[in-house]
Scaffold this active site. Structure first.
Site, mmCIF file in Angstrom:
data_model
loop_
_atom_site.group_PDB
_atom_site.id
_atom_site.type_symbol
_atom_site.label_atom_id
_atom_site.label_comp_id
_atom_site.label_asym_id
_atom_site.label_seq_id
_atom_site.Cartn_x
_atom_site.Cartn_y
_atom_site.Cartn_z
ATOM 1 N N ASN A 166 4.886 8.041 15.510
ATOM 2 C CA ASN A 166 4.205 7.229 16.544
ATOM 3 C C ASN A 166 3.212 6.231 15.943
ATOM 4 O O ASN A 166 3.046 5.122 16.450
ATOM 5 C CB ASN A 166 3.532 8.122 17.595
ATOM 6 C CG ASN A 166 2.537 9.078 16.996
ATOM 7 O OD1 ASN A 166 2.607 9.408 15.813
ATOM 8 N ND2 ASN A 166 1.607 9.533 17.798
ATOM 9 N N LYS A 189 6.837 13.662 3.207
ATOM 10 C CA LYS A 189 8.054 13.472 3.995
ATOM 11 C C LYS A 189 7.623 12.756 5.249
ATOM 12 O O LYS A 189 6.932 13.298 6.100
ATOM 13 C CB LYS A 189 8.715 14.804 4.358
ATOM 14 C CG LYS A 189 10.092 14.614 4.959
ATOM 15 C CD LYS A 189 10.537 15.772 5.839
ATOM 16 C CE LYS A 189 9.870 15.779 7.181
ATOM 17 N NZ LYS A 189 10.088 14.591 8.034
ATOM 18 N N GLU A 264 -3.090 18.224 12.218
ATOM 19 C CA GLU A 264 -3.470 17.266 13.270
ATOM 20 C C GLU A 264 -2.390 17.364 14.339
ATOM 21 O O GLU A 264 -1.319 16.771 14.201
ATOM 22 C CB GLU A 264 -3.518 15.838 12.705
ATOM 23 C CG GLU A 264 -4.550 15.608 11.633
ATOM 24 C CD GLU A 264 -5.967 15.534 12.175
ATOM 25 O OE1 GLU A 264 -6.150 15.607 13.411
ATOM 26 O OE2 GLU A 264 -6.887 15.432 11.368
ATOM 27 N N CYS A 298 -1.410 10.953 20.270
ATOM 28 C CA CYS A 298 -1.924 12.319 20.455
ATOM 29 C C CYS A 298 -3.251 12.318 21.207
ATOM 30 O O CYS A 298 -3.579 13.299 21.867
ATOM 31 C CB CYS A 298 -2.056 13.032 19.118
ATOM 32 S SG CYS A 298 -3.027 12.122 17.925
HETATM 33 P P1 NAD Z 1 9.238 17.181 17.120
HETATM 34 O O1 NAD Z 1 8.252 18.263 17.359
HETATM 35 O O2 NAD Z 1 10.649 17.535 16.815
HETATM 36 O O3 NAD Z 1 8.749 16.274 15.891
HETATM 37 C C1 NAD Z 1 7.452 15.741 15.791
HETATM 38 C C2 NAD Z 1 7.269 15.329 14.333
HETATM 39 O O4 NAD Z 1 7.259 16.482 13.518
HETATM 40 C C3 NAD Z 1 8.421 14.485 13.803
HETATM 41 O O5 NAD Z 1 7.906 13.503 12.947
HETATM 42 C C4 NAD Z 1 9.308 15.462 13.046
HETATM 43 O O6 NAD Z 1 9.987 14.852 11.972
HETATM 44 C C5 NAD Z 1 8.295 16.439 12.531
HETATM 45 N N1 NAD Z 1 8.837 17.773 12.397
HETATM 46 C C6 NAD Z 1 9.532 18.482 13.298
HETATM 47 N N2 NAD Z 1 9.831 19.705 12.821
HETATM 48 C C7 NAD Z 1 9.319 19.759 11.566
HETATM 49 C C8 NAD Z 1 9.277 20.755 10.567
HETATM 50 N N3 NAD Z 1 9.811 21.974 10.752
HETATM 51 N N4 NAD Z 1 8.672 20.468 9.400
HETATM 52 C C9 NAD Z 1 8.085 19.279 9.192
HETATM 53 N N5 NAD Z 1 8.077 18.286 10.113
HETATM 54 C C10 NAD Z 1 8.679 18.542 11.286
HETATM 55 O O7 NAD Z 1 9.218 16.264 18.361
HETATM 56 P P2 NAD Z 1 9.536 14.745 18.589
HETATM 57 O O8 NAD Z 1 10.504 14.653 19.717
HETATM 58 O O9 NAD Z 1 9.829 13.972 17.362
HETATM 59 O O10 NAD Z 1 8.114 14.331 19.076
HETATM 60 C C11 NAD Z 1 7.618 14.816 20.294
HETATM 61 C C12 NAD Z 1 6.470 15.756 20.176
HETATM 62 O O11 NAD Z 1 5.861 15.702 18.918
HETATM 63 C C13 NAD Z 1 5.425 15.346 21.177
HETATM 64 O O12 NAD Z 1 5.491 16.166 22.302
HETATM 65 C C14 NAD Z 1 4.125 15.471 20.467
HETATM 66 O O13 NAD Z 1 3.467 16.658 20.840
HETATM 67 C C15 NAD Z 1 4.455 15.622 19.041
HETATM 68 N N6 NAD Z 1 3.957 14.527 18.215
HETATM 69 C C16 NAD Z 1 2.633 14.533 17.940
HETATM 70 C C17 NAD Z 1 2.103 13.541 17.168
HETATM 71 C C18 NAD Z 1 0.630 13.511 16.840
HETATM 72 O O14 NAD Z 1 0.124 12.461 16.490
HETATM 73 N N7 NAD Z 1 -0.074 14.649 16.886
HETATM 74 C C19 NAD Z 1 2.914 12.541 16.682
HETATM 75 C C20 NAD Z 1 4.286 12.559 16.975
HETATM 76 C C21 NAD Z 1 4.802 13.584 17.744
#
Ligand code: NAD
Length: 491
Positions: A166, A189, A264, A298
């Protein structure tokens, strides 16, 4: 809401797009039969590039390079670290437009927001360049005259970082600058959905003269890569930005090896607008802030608690502003809100909407997907939303604002604090008493009163409760990357 410029013409111009690769031990690597993943343009769904995944050998090579580089980087002068970080800040400003355009291609946000992200991050480089020269220890007065007691701060070692899509530049540079400034080495990564920004950062550090192995960039299946790196004895600290469920899994894995972790994670930020606030100003500011990056932030304001007397006025003004938002292709100048970053977010929005409607909520504006191609979802305002429905309990991470009235400060603090999240929070009031009640009463890592003032390099950014642990930015920024060593010496 206006529809600015839904993409009619496919085949977005990819000129200047990043040459996607891995970066390991100072080398940019691609091809070689590595598995590849498509990167899609969210405004049209078309494929813009292919991203190579790291093989097991690549990950092992990154681990050994980072371990080897640590032996010399930990001894490097803070002046040298500072010089490199400053240089990357300069290069970020110089290349901001090109990097920003690629961010828009990757994840859809309006070009001005993407360029602004890069320019703001140059300040993060400068801050870390300044602060890394001030990683001080201390001398503790001893009980005996011939004893000297010292506290030293030393880099923890090889770090592994996992960053999301994001704010693909912002979230990566914070971790990289903190690790490198502290004297650690790092394997990152980045987000496979939006990879160009992390590679742009690697190229700038390379150009700035960072020694091979200090920074390494890998891609792959997120769960596999993170498990492999966290399980490696080489890695001493991890840092993750992303969702709460994934953060908890990674924290458990890190804890099983007694490794340091900075998390975070997500939030569901309450906004409290008191009767005594400047209501129009609050509504205007909140409409602009809420729909930034299509709400995929977030710290996005998500639960709007409006005091009863101000409710109608606030809602009218907020809706007026929301309807002015121009949804469209992020590359088009008039667009103020782009598509969601990928179809997963569209599905999540529909899930929240279905639940809210089945529980009696009203849609004041928006509420559905726009168009057939691309991941566009209309800026949405819900009212009559029960406190226990999904939109009020699960992080929306999209352009949905839920507005509900409240009676008094005690009641609203109870409702605001009812969730396990504790990232950011907002209040609008002209009463010092209310402001104090909110400062003291909100369970959140960050409290913004009458403006949005968080996430600057010089201020700490982080959450409490399920929203995470550790801080990025501020004078706290190196804490997660340093060990404390106590030394006592007698002559
Ligand atoms: P997701 O939970 O699948 O992935 C979110 C992020 O985490 C992605 O960049 C993904 O590559 C990474 N990720 C997922 N599983 C991982 C693992 N096992 N090890 C390392 N990295 C991993 O969900 P999404 O559909 O990509 O994003 C949606 C959700 O993710 C949202 O509901 C939000 O809560 C969260 N999100 C939070 C932030 C933040 O700034 N805190 C940023 C992006 C997404």
């Amino acid at each position: 809401m206006n529809i600015a410029s839904m993409p009619q013409t496919p085949a977005v111009d990819r000129t200047g797009y990043e040459d996607l690769c891995l970066y390991i031990d100072g080398e940019f690597l691609k091809g070689g039969g590595r598995k590849e993943q498509q990167v899609l343009y969210p405004a049209s769904g078309e494929c813009i590039a292919s991203l190579p995944h790291a093989t097991r050998e690549d990950l092992d090579r990154a681990l050994s390079a980072a371990a080897r580089a640590f032996e010399t980087w930990k001894l490097s002068s803070p002046l040298e670290r500072s010089r490199i970080l400053r240089k990357v800040g300069e290069l970020s400003r110089k290349n901001a437009r090109e990097i920003g355009r690629n961010i828009t291609l990757d994840m859809g946000k309006p070009l001005a927001e993407a360029v602004g992200e890069v320019i703001a991050c140059a300040d993060h480089c400068d801050w870390h360049a300044e602060e890394c020269r001030r990683i001080y220890g201390r001398v503790i007065p001893a009980r005996l005259p011939n004893v000297r007691q010292m506290v030293l701060r030393e880099p923890v070692g090889v770090c592994a970082a996992f960053t999301p899509w994001n704010f693909p530049y912002n979230q990566a540079i914070r971790k990289i600058a903190a690790a490198i400034g502290a004297g650690c080495t790092i394997i990152i990564k980045g987000p496979e959905d939006a990879p160009s920004a992390v590679l742009a950062i690697a190229r700038m550090f390379h150009e700035a003269g960072l020694p091979p192995g200090v920074l390494n960039v890998v891609w792959g299946d997120p769960a596999e890569v993170s498990a492999y790196l966290i399980n490696s004895p080489v890695v001493r600290k991890i840092s993750f930005t992303g969702s709460v469920p994934v953060g908890k899994q990674l924290a458990v894995l890190a804890a099983s090896h007694m490794k340091r972790a900075t998390m975070e994670l997500g939030g569901h930020s309450p906004v409290i607008v008191f009767d005594d606030a400047d209501i129009d100003r609050a509504a205007d500011m909140l409409a602009a802030f809420k729909f930034r990056n299509a709400g995929q932030v977030c710290v996005s304001p998500t639960r709007f608690y409006i005091q009863e007397k101000a409710y109608d006025r606030f809602l009218g003004r907020f809706l007026g502003q929301t309807r002015q938002i121009k949804v469209g292709d992020g590359l088009h100048a008039e667009t103020t809100m782009g598509p969601l970053a990928h179809p997963r977010r569209l599905a999540a929005m529909h899930r929240l909407m279905d639940d809210a409607l089945s529980r009696g909520a009203s849609i004041e504006t928006g509420g559905q997907r726009i168009g057939e191609s691309g991941s566009f979802f209309a800026p949405t305002v819900l009212t009559n939303v029960p406190d226990d429905c999904l939109a009020m309990c699960d992080e929306p991470f999209g352009p949905i604002a839920s507005c509900v009235p409240f009676k008094d400060v005690d009641q609203v603090l109870r409702r605001a604090n009812a969730l396990p999240y504790g990232l950011s929070s907002y209040a609008f009031t002209n009463s010092t008493r209310n402001a104090l009640a909110v400062q003291n009463g909100l369970e959140a890592g960050m409290v913004n009163i009458n403006h949005f003032g968080q996430a600057l390099p010089e201020t700490p950014f982080g959450g409490i409760k399920d929203s995470g642990m550790g801080w990025e930015g501020g004078t706290e920024t190196f804490d997660g990357y340093l060990n404390t060593k106590f030394v006592t010496q007698m002559d």
